[in-house]
Design a protein around this motif. Structure first.
Motif, PDB file in Angstrom:
ATOM      1  N   PHE A 134       0.826  -1.204   0.000  1.00 46.78           N
ATOM      2  CA  PHE A 134       0.000   0.000   0.000  1.00 46.78           C
ATOM      3  C   PHE A 134       0.865   1.261   0.000  1.00 46.78           C
ATOM      4  O   PHE A 134       0.569   2.228  -0.692  1.00 46.78           O
ATOM      5  CB  PHE A 134      -0.963  -0.008   1.184  1.00 46.78           C
ATOM      6  N   HIS A 135       1.965   1.226   0.771  1.00 43.52           N
ATOM      7  CA  HIS A 135       2.867   2.381   0.790  1.00 43.52           C
ATOM      8  C   HIS A 135       3.439   2.643  -0.590  1.00 43.52           C
ATOM      9  O   HIS A 135       3.553   3.783  -1.032  1.00 43.52           O
ATOM     10  CB  HIS A 135       4.003   2.149   1.798  1.00 43.52           C
TER      11      HIS A 135
ATOM     12  N   LEU B  16       2.059   1.776  -3.492  1.00 41.34           N
ATOM     13  CA  LEU B  16       0.986   2.294  -4.354  1.00 41.34           C
ATOM     14  C   LEU B  16       0.753   3.781  -4.114  1.00 41.34           C
ATOM     15  O   LEU B  16       0.506   4.548  -5.045  1.00 41.34           O
ATOM     16  CB  LEU B  16      -0.321   1.543  -4.089  1.00 41.34           C
ATOM     17  N   GLU B  17       0.838   4.171  -2.843  1.00 41.53           N
ATOM     18  CA  GLU B  17       0.545   5.570  -2.517  1.00 41.53           C
ATOM     19  C   GLU B  17       1.616   6.530  -3.021  1.00 41.53           C
ATOM     20  O   GLU B  17       1.427   7.745  -3.012  1.00 41.53           O
ATOM     21  CB  GLU B  17       0.351   5.713  -0.995  1.00 41.53           C
ATOM     22  N   LYS B  18       2.748   5.982  -3.456  1.00 42.64           N
ATOM     23  CA  LYS B  18       3.777   6.847  -4.042  1.00 42.64           C
ATOM     24  C   LYS B  18       3.775   6.756  -5.562  1.00 42.64           C
ATOM     25  O   LYS B  18       4.493   7.490  -6.234  1.00 42.64           O
ATOM     26  CB  LYS B  18       5.160   6.458  -3.509  1.00 42.64           C
ATOM     27  N   ASN B  19       2.968   5.839  -6.112  1.00 42.24           N
ATOM     28  CA  ASN B  19       2.941   5.637  -7.555  1.00 42.24           C
ATOM     29  C   ASN B  19       1.517   5.796  -8.093  1.00 42.24           C
ATOM     30  O   ASN B  19       0.776   4.817  -8.223  1.00 42.24           O
ATOM     31  CB  ASN B  19       3.482   4.246  -7.900  1.00 42.24           C
ATOM     32  N   PRO B  20       1.144   7.040  -8.401  1.00 42.18           N
ATOM     33  CA  PRO B  20      -0.245   7.338  -8.743  1.00 42.18           C
ATOM     34  C   PRO B  20      -0.781   6.497  -9.892  1.00 42.18           C
ATOM     35  O   PRO B  20      -1.937   6.091  -9.865  1.00 42.18           O
ATOM     36  CB  PRO B  20      -0.202   8.813  -9.153  1.00 42.18           C
TER      37      PRO B  20
ATOM     38  N   PHE C  14      -1.537   3.104  -8.635  1.00 41.16           N
ATOM     39  CA  PHE C  14      -2.628   3.268  -7.674  1.00 41.16           C
ATOM     40  C   PHE C  14      -3.962   3.324  -8.421  1.00 41.16           C
ATOM     41  O   PHE C  14      -4.913   2.613  -8.093  1.00 41.16           O
ATOM     42  CB  PHE C  14      -2.414   4.552  -6.864  1.00 41.16           C
ATOM     43  N   ALA C  15      -3.997   4.150  -9.480  1.00 46.91           N
ATOM     44  CA  ALA C  15      -5.230   4.303 -10.250  1.00 46.91           C
ATOM     45  C   ALA C  15      -5.615   2.987 -10.918  1.00 46.91           C
ATOM     46  O   ALA C  15      -6.788   2.613 -10.946  1.00 46.91           O
ATOM     47  CB  ALA C  15      -5.068   5.416 -11.285  1.00 46.91           C
TER      48      ALA C  15
ATOM     49  N   ALA D 232      -4.898  -0.023  -9.874  1.00 47.07           N
ATOM     50  CA  ALA D 232      -5.386  -0.933  -8.824  1.00 47.07           C
ATOM     51  C   ALA D 232      -6.827  -0.594  -8.449  1.00 47.07           C
ATOM     52  O   ALA D 232      -7.676  -1.486  -8.344  1.00 47.07           O
ATOM     53  CB  ALA D 232      -4.481  -0.852  -7.600  1.00 47.07           C
ATOM     54  N   VAL D 233      -7.102   0.694  -8.290  1.00 46.29           N
ATOM     55  CA  VAL D 233      -8.466   1.100  -7.936  1.00 46.29           C
ATOM     56  C   VAL D 233      -9.432   0.670  -9.035  1.00 46.29           C
ATOM     57  O   VAL D 233     -10.501   0.118  -8.779  1.00 46.29           O
ATOM     58  CB  VAL D 233      -8.551   2.627  -7.721  1.00 46.29           C
TER      59      VAL D 233
ATOM     60  N   VAL E 218     -10.230  -3.027  -9.021  1.00 46.77           N
ATOM     61  CA  VAL E 218     -11.078  -3.406  -7.892  1.00 46.77           C
ATOM     62  C   VAL E 218     -12.532  -2.980  -8.119  1.00 46.77           C
ATOM     63  O   VAL E 218     -13.465  -3.725  -7.810  1.00 46.77           O
ATOM     64  CB  VAL E 218     -10.519  -2.804  -6.577  1.00 46.77           C
TER      65      VAL E 218
END
Lengths: 230, 493
Positions: A2-3, A5-9, A12-13, A15-16, A19
């Protein structure tokens, strides 16, 4: 993870999206082919019926009236047999509604008449004391848009192979055919023929005169649609 | 040079804030008119019988729902985005002429689309799909607005100084992606004018899906529009504004993770609960029901995280009306996300569906949770954008209590109305006949419709107080220094 992902927008997008898209794939797609098959007896809308359906939508009748009878005794006693998926095969859009401020209309054609609708649309309180439905005087004045309904018929025939001009099976083993004119003038003529059947049972002289002059007020189209809901 | 604090540029955030306040008042005014129409049908002809075609319940309903959801709430969400985005990414809009241009285009195209939507709905131009009534030309306009917002989000992220994305940004990204997906699939419609070769209205279209499929896609959209317009961006706001205003750190990072990823995965499944006992396959209905209950976990995860953020600082709730709004919003969030799953249980839904109980549920969420959080967020942002204190704390306090009373009257009356309706529809007499005709159930609701209209009117009065307080805050209250704006918002008497 998660950490990271939170640094790699970008990831992150992605993954969202995965889901949130997942449920749609699993839930919606499998049913598509199956649910759209028409039941025996279902038929596409005629030109005037579809014109009336557009009036129904334009006035947001579906905001207060459902067209979905749930399989409970209290509903089938009140409104008639419960809804089957195949009955909706020609409904674009569906008009199930989400609120019953007024009663369900799925089979209103079985127990209400042209005459009843005419009086009720003019003044609901007079026909049903205590009703909170507004009066719809403009339906008696506005001329219905047959052109757009015809354009819609052509569109669904072409894109979705809706069976106009084809014999369709009915419950008693015979067949029925819903005609679609091959020109706009033809569509107007056939809608007018349908309208004459409706106004024969109406009282309003101005509406009768309009139809005699070749124009179809919205109320006539709407009643044609309501009468066919069975 | 390096240590100088950033000057954030709130030009676009201000534009969206003005619109949120204006449409908030206008959209809720429409809602109040609708409420009185249901109590007394004469209100359908409020501007005379000749204009009744444009002022009746059917036409006004979509104007109310769309203007509150996409006018009031979305404007506030975007105001918050153009405010929070800069602050948590540690970059100013003033640093990029391109992003400033995109932000302004985003606002003005959105405004143009809004005006066309309101006029169109008034004229009865609608695709009939709830919260997605727009015909294809507008739907394309919405795509443009959405893409511009996307460029703004990822553009600002692209030039950020703070490498780690704060929780609020997660929720903004999710909102952007999910609504894009939902909007495109639910509005797959065929323009009849083009396909028929130029017949009829040019803006008319017909849905790509028929009957049961259409219903399935619509409620997959409808339910998740609630999720991703009325929930995720509001959670984004609460994760930023509540800690800021209270001066408390977010209680738990792990609960934030659970809340976010849980919500992302579970929410979409729950759309089926709008279609219980309909003609969609039974397994889908059951999935909708089950996932609705599971949805309590991530919803309450976020809400409890918010509540515990206030741990040890509860005296602030008594002291600050702004904290009151935010904490009450979270309370209503918990309340509403418990009520929703209860209504999604099949046996409860059999009673509740099609009744006013659903309307009550929507409004304790919309007025209590979304409305209060948005009001709190705008109250928090305005002094920082305009460098002035809140004009009146006592006015804010009065607004809070009037609106809280309004919400309580609204949902309690609609509970009673809905359950009454549901019970009357299914009641049998001793001979096995239906005990009531439909009109009996309509007449029985009259007193509750009046109470609801009073509740809505109170909330609207609060909105006028809000608008006045904000107007004075922007224009004429005491100017404050940067150091007064650290945490608790400065307020005049």
């Amino acid at each position: 993870m998660f950490h990271w992902l939170e640094k790699n927008p970008f990831f992150f997008a992605v993954a969202v999206f995965v889901v949130i898209a997942f449920a749609g794939l699993v839930e919606i797609l499998p049913n598509f082919a199956q649910a759209s098959r028409p039941i025996v007896g279902a038929k596409p809308y005629s030109t005037l019926e579809l014109t009336g359906r557009l009036v129904y939508i334009k006035n947001n009748c579906n905001g207060c009236h459902s067209q979905l009878i749930r399989p409970f005794k209290s509903e089938t006693d009140r409104y008639g047999s419960y809804s089957k998926s195949g009955e909706y095969a020609y409904d674009r859009p569906f008009l199930w509604g989400s609120k019953r401020t007024g009663p369900d209309l799925m089979r209103v054609g079985n127990y209400r008449t042209t005459d009843w609708h005419e009086n009720h649309m003019r003044d609901p309180e007079e026909v049903v004391p205590g009703s909170i439905m507004p009066k719809y005087p403009w339906l008696f004045k506005n001329i219905a848009d047959v052109d757009t309904a015809y354009a819609e018929q052509l569109t669904i025939k072409q894109l979705f192979a809706v069976p106009y001009n084809k014999p369709l099976p009915t419950a008693d083993g015979s067949t029925q055919t819903v005609a679609l004119a091959d020109s706009l003038d033809g569509a107007h003529a056939s809608a007018l023929e349908e309208a004459k059947v409706v106004v024969a049972d109406m009282k309003d002289q101005a509406v009768k005169d309009a139809v005699a002059a070749g124009k179809i007020p919205e109320i006539v189209a709407l009643i044609a649609y309501l009468n066919r809901l069975k | 040079m390096e240590n100088r604090p950033l000057e954030y540029d709130y030009t676009v955030a201000k534009l969206f804030m003005y619109n949120a306040i204006f449409v908030g008042v206008a959209g809720m005014l429409a809602g109040v008119v609708l409420a009185w129409q249901m109590a007394f049908p004469q209100f359908n002809y409020i501007l005379g019988m000749d204009l009744a075609e444009y002022t009746n319940f059917g036409r006004l309903r979509a104007i109310h729902t769309d203007s509150v959801i996409y006018g009031f709430v979305l404007s506030a969400v975007w105001s918050a985005w153009y405010y929070i985005g800069q602050r948590v990414l540690k970059v100013s809009m003033a640093e990029s002429k391109f992003l400033m241009f995109i932000g302004k285009a985003h606002f003005w195209i959105y405004m143009a689309a809004s005006v066309v939507i309101v006029i169109g709905l008034q004229l009865g131009i609608t695709s009939s799909k709830e919260y997605s009534e727009f015909e294809w030309p507008i739907d394309l306009g919405i795509v443009v607005v959405w893409v511009l917002w996307g460029i703004s989000i990822f553009g600002l992220i692209g030039i950020r100084r703070e490498k780690t994305l704060y929780i609020s940004i997660w929720y903004f990204i999710a909102t952007f992606l999910a609504v894009a997906m939902l909007h495109i699939f639910n509005n797959a419609e065929m323009p009849t004018f083009i396909i028929s070769g130029g017949i009829g209205n040019w803006y008319h279209s017909v849905s790509l899906y028929a009957g049961t499929n259409d219903a399935l896609v619509q409620w997959w959209f409808g339910h998740n529009a609630v999720a991703f317009v009325l929930t995720t961006p509001i959670v984004a706001m609460s994760y930023y504004f509540l800690p800021k205003e209270s001066g408390q750190a977010v209680y738990s990072y792990k609960m934030s993770l659970l809340g976010f990823w849980g919500l992302m995965f579970v929410y979409i499944w729950a759309g089926g609960h709008h279609l219980l006992f309909s003609t969609v396959p039974d397994w889908m209905q059951t999935m909708g029901s089950v996932f609705s209950v599971v949805l309590i976990l991530p919803s309450w995860g976020s809400a409890i995280n918010m509540m515990l953020t206030m741990k040890g600082e509860w005296q602030q709730v008594a002291a600050s009306p702004l904290i009151k709004f935010m904490v009450m919003a979270t309370t209503f969030y918990m309340f509403s996300t418990l009520e929703g799953p209860i209504q999604a249980i099949k046996s409860v839904n059999a009673l509740a569906h099609f009744t006013d109980w659903i309307i009550g549920h929507v409004h304790d969420g919309a007025l209590g949770w979304v409305g209060f959080m948005v009001i709190g967020a705008l109250f928090h942002m305005a002094p920082r954008m305009f460098k002035r204190e809140i004009y009146s704390k006592s006015l804010m306090n009065t607004q809070f209590w009037i609106q809280t009373l309004g919400v309580i009257l609204y949902f309690t009356s609609m509970w009673i109305a809905g359950i009454t309706q549901g019970m009357m529809w299914r009641a049998y007499d001793e001979f096995g006949n239906l005990a009531y005709s439909f009109i009996d159930s309509v007449v029985a609701l009259h007193p509750y419709y009046i109470i609801r209209a009073v509740g809505g009117t109170l909330y609207l009065i609060g909105m006028f107080m809000f608008a006045y307080n904000m107007y004075k805050t922007m224009t004429s209250s005491r100017v404050v220094e940067e150091n007064e704006l650290q945490n608790a918002t400065p307020m005049g008497a």
